[in-house]
Design a protein around this motif. Structure first.
Motif, PDB file in Angstrom:
ATOM      1  N   ARG A   1      55.881  49.812 -37.761  1.00  0.00           N
ATOM      2  CA  ARG A   1      55.886  49.258 -38.910  1.00  0.00           C
ATOM      3  C   ARG A   1      56.759  49.865 -39.780  1.00  0.00           C
ATOM      4  O   ARG A   1      57.267  49.326 -40.918  1.00  0.00           O
ATOM      5  CB  ARG A   1      54.575  48.801 -39.337  1.00  0.00           C
TER       6      ARG A   1
ATOM      7  N   ARG B   1      60.065  49.437 -39.619  1.00  0.00           N
ATOM      8  CA  ARG B   1      60.631  48.120 -40.085  1.00  0.00           C
ATOM      9  C   ARG B   1      60.318  47.752 -41.462  1.00  0.00           C
ATOM     10  O   ARG B   1      60.507  46.902 -42.061  1.00  0.00           O
ATOM     11  CB  ARG B   1      59.934  47.083 -39.304  1.00  0.00           C
TER      12      ARG B   1
ATOM     13  N   THR C   1      50.819  38.277 -45.475  1.00  0.00           N
ATOM     14  CA  THR C   1      52.151  38.045 -45.597  1.00  0.00           C
ATOM     15  C   THR C   1      52.513  36.538 -45.593  1.00  0.00           C
ATOM     16  O   THR C   1      53.190  36.155 -45.961  1.00  0.00           O
ATOM     17  CB  THR C   1      52.670  38.588 -44.011  1.00  0.00           C
TER      18      THR C   1
ATOM     19  N   ALA D   1      66.514  41.412 -47.244  1.00  0.00           N
ATOM     20  CA  ALA D   1      66.414  41.615 -45.961  1.00  0.00           C
ATOM     21  C   ALA D   1      65.098  41.576 -45.329  1.00  0.00           C
ATOM     22  O   ALA D   1      65.015  40.830 -44.212  1.00  0.00           O
ATOM     23  CB  ALA D   1      67.147  42.803 -45.353  1.00  0.00           C
ATOM     24  N   HIS D   2      64.277  42.099 -45.965  1.00  0.00           N
ATOM     25  CA  HIS D   2      62.639  42.074 -45.386  1.00  0.00           C
ATOM     26  C   HIS D   2      62.154  40.433 -45.520  1.00  0.00           C
ATOM     27  O   HIS D   2      61.558  40.137 -44.888  1.00  0.00           O
ATOM     28  CB  HIS D   2      62.144  42.987 -46.356  1.00  0.00           C
TER      29      HIS D   2
ATOM     30  N   THR E   1      64.087  37.712 -45.966  1.00  0.00           N
ATOM     31  CA  THR E   1      64.601  36.935 -44.921  1.00  0.00           C
ATOM     32  C   THR E   1      64.129  37.244 -43.417  1.00  0.00           C
ATOM     33  O   THR E   1      63.849  36.192 -42.848  1.00  0.00           O
ATOM     34  CB  THR E   1      66.217  37.245 -44.649  1.00  0.00           C
ATOM     35  N   ARG E   2      63.794  38.380 -42.951  1.00  0.00           N
ATOM     36  CA  ARG E   2      63.234  38.645 -41.613  1.00  0.00           C
ATOM     37  C   ARG E   2      61.825  37.907 -41.528  1.00  0.00           C
ATOM     38  O   ARG E   2      61.339  37.335 -40.495  1.00  0.00           O
ATOM     39  CB  ARG E   2      63.339  40.081 -41.324  1.00  0.00           C
ATOM     40  N   THR E   3      61.094  38.196 -42.479  1.00  0.00           N
ATOM     41  CA  THR E   3      59.595  37.884 -42.544  1.00  0.00           C
ATOM     42  C   THR E   3      59.800  36.285 -42.588  1.00  0.00           C
ATOM     43  O   THR E   3      58.819  35.601 -41.687  1.00  0.00           O
ATOM     44  CB  THR E   3      58.790  38.283 -43.566  1.00  0.00           C
TER      45      THR E   3
ATOM     46  N   ARG F   1      61.795  34.126 -41.695  1.00  0.00           N
ATOM     47  CA  ARG F   1      62.373  33.583 -40.167  1.00  0.00           C
ATOM     48  C   ARG F   1      61.283  33.602 -39.242  1.00  0.00           C
ATOM     49  O   ARG F   1      61.221  32.915 -38.278  1.00  0.00           O
ATOM     50  CB  ARG F   1      63.689  34.347 -39.915  1.00  0.00           C
ATOM     51  N   GLU F   2      60.714  35.030 -39.255  1.00  0.00           N
ATOM     52  CA  GLU F   2      59.534  35.071 -38.011  1.00  0.00           C
ATOM     53  C   GLU F   2      58.390  34.242 -38.311  1.00  0.00           C
ATOM     54  O   GLU F   2      58.046  33.424 -37.288  1.00  0.00           O
ATOM     55  CB  GLU F   2      59.133  36.332 -38.256  1.00  0.00           C
TER      56      GLU F   2
ATOM     57  N   THR G   1      65.798  30.908 -41.775  1.00  0.00           N
ATOM     58  CA  THR G   1      66.040  31.993 -42.869  1.00  0.00           C
ATOM     59  C   THR G   1      65.736  31.254 -44.189  1.00  0.00           C
ATOM     60  O   THR G   1      65.833  29.852 -44.002  1.00  0.00           O
ATOM     61  CB  THR G   1      67.704  32.361 -42.730  1.00  0.00           C
TER      62      THR G   1
END
Length: 270
Positions: free
Chosen positions: A122, A125, A215, A246-247, A249-251, A253-254, A259
């Protein structure tokens, strides 16, 4: 030769990576006491002496030094020993152990080994501080859980299934109302229990970690903002406590499979 590399720090804890390459098998000069230090061996095996207790340190044995304990190490010549060292504030240590003295060593089970690696993953990341604090609490609390079984929580500690559900619901309410500023330790304080106990009860009741629930709440707030037409994703990330664009966007998307920009195309009418 000893190399210490800072890994991360948060509310009441600091994580470092320590690599040692010894040129002698003699005991090192004692390190002066420096607070509570939990050491997990990632690679190698060596002898350790903490507060007068001598033992073998290996990947299945973590060891803890207290604020009054000197520490000495005896390594194998030519070998490389790698450790993760967690320094804990006195107040965080009391919250995690109930203030009861614990043995200097503890067994590292497979589950706790995974928690250790999740903590480091973590960090890589750029996880938010709440998630890192929860993993730290789970790791330290889990290592010394056999001693904590005899430590009474405050009077609000759940004793029944209904009370445990009530604790999880109260945590959900707090995190829903304030998923950004409220940290793990403050959440536990408001609910009258230890961070480790809250994390364990919450996961058993909801199937989610506290940080995963938090989250998800923040992602849903991001969806509301995107649907309302907000295009400033860097600003939105800052408002919701993400490490950056970026964080976020990644979260998103997950969690959502898209996105933020793709979601904006899907949700916002032209």
């Amino acid at each position: 030769m000893r190399t210490v590399t800072p890994v991360t720090a948060g509310d009441g804890f600091r994580v470092e990576r320590v690599v040692i390459r010894a040129t002698t098998e003699d005991w090192t000069d004692p390190d002066p006491p420096s607070g509570h230090r939990l050491t997990l061996v990632c690679g190698g095996v060596f002898r350790a002496r903490v507060g007068g207790h001598a033992f073998l340190a290996d990947p299945v044995t973590a060891y803890l030094g207290g604020p009054a304990d000197e520490q000495s190490i005896a390594h194998r010549v030519g070998a490389e020993d790698v450790c993760t060292v967690l320094s804990l504030s006195p107040s965080f240590m009391i919250e995690l152990t109930g203030g009861v003295p614990v043995r200097p060593t503890a067994a590292v089970t497979g589950r706790l080994a995974v928690t250790h690696r999740l903590l480091l993953a973590r960090v890589r990341r750029s996880a938010d501080p709440f998630a890192l604090a929860e993993l730290t609490a789970d790791l330290v609390g889990g290592l010394f859980d056999d001693r904590r079984a005899h430590v009474a929580e405050p009077s609000t500690r759940p004793a029944t299934g209904a009370a445990r559900r009530a604790l999880a619901d109260a945590a959900r309410e707090l995190l829903t109302l304030d998923p950004v500023a409220l940290g793990l330790r403050e959440t536990a304080r408001r609910l009258g229990c230890s961070p480790y106990h809250l994390s364990r009860v919450f996961h058993r009741q909801t199937g989610l970690t506290l940080s995963a629930y938090r989250t998800r709440v923040r992602v849903l707030r991001a969806l509301d903002a995107i649907e309302a037409g907000r295009a400033d994703l860097a600003g939105l990330a800052a408002d919701l406590g993400f490490a950056g664009h970026a964080h976020l966007t990644r979260t998103v998307r997950e969690e959502c499979g898209h996105t933020p920009r793709a979601l904006r195309r899907l949700l916002v009418a032209d």
